[in-house]
Design an enzyme around this catalytic site. Structure first.
Site: not given
Ligand code: PCA
Length: 219
Positions: A150, A172
């Protein structure tokens, strides 16, 4: 503060494929739910990114080329976090705690070589925080998007957007309630995640400058 014009352009929303043994990723489910929706006169294009360091950046660059968006918001899952995380800063480092879906696990590697240490979001995260809280949606400003896929996508997005007149950033989202129950952690229903992304996008379209309200943390 740069001006961000609201002429009709694409809104790029990305989500991620499931990873770490999960069968769904709410970030993609929520982005997909908004595909083709018209927000403030702009059409949403949702694109799923693989949860792979190399593949995600390739897919992101292709989506940026093809859609030439006026706003781009990348969305990912932060399992275990409470509420919506409005990410403030992307850092130029990969330090993978678990392998990605292609088996890659870089340690202390740059996302982009010979590029700055960090970029700030250009989304009005304080205005978005206020808008989400007004609707009773649990949200906070987050000072780190981690060091996994991410953050890599967030950094690559900000790097790609650095000379463009566009707003870009990363959000997020928490686990869905059914996932959260298995992990004994906080969750959020999908319709609330979708409403949050819609509100963040509309705020980014409307806001000329960010609001001046507290969103700091001691850790
Ligand atoms: N969350 C992970 C990678 C893909 C996702 O949905 C992250 O927070 O890095």
């Amino acid at each position: 503060m740069a001006k961000f014009q609201a002429r009709p352009r694409t809104i790029l929303l990305t989500g991620f494929a499931p990873f770490a043994g999960e069968t769904v990723n709410p970030s993609w489910q929520a982005a997909r739910a908004l595909h083709d929706e018209i927000l403030g006169g702009h059409r949403v294009v949702a694109v799923e990114l693989p949860t792979e360091f190399e593949g995600s950046l390739r897919a992101l660059r292709k989506a940026m080329r093809e859609t030439n968006p006026g706003i781009a918001i990348a969305v990912g899952l932060a399992g275990g976090r409470n509420g919506i995380s409005l990410e403030r800063v992307a850092i130029n480092v990969i330090d993978a705690r678990i392998p990605d879906n292609a088996g890659a696990q870089p340690i202390d590697a740059p996302v982009v070589r010979r590029a700055p240490a960090a970029y700030f979001t250009t989304l009005p995260i304080k205005a978005a925080l206020a808008a989400l809280q007004r609707k009773g949606i649990d949200a906070h400003v987050s000072q780190t998007a981690g060091t996994y896929v991410c953050n890599a996508v967030f950094y690559a997005l900000m790097h790609a957007a650095r000379r463009k007149r566009m707003r870009a950033g990363f959000v997020h989202v928490p686990w869905l309630p059914e996932q959260a129950r298995r992990h004994d952690a906080p969750g959020m229903p999908l319709d609330q995640v979708v409403a949050a992304l819609r509100l963040i996008t509309l705020t980014a379209l409307a806001a000329r400058a960010d609001a001046r309200i507290g969103g700091g943390a001691e850790s």
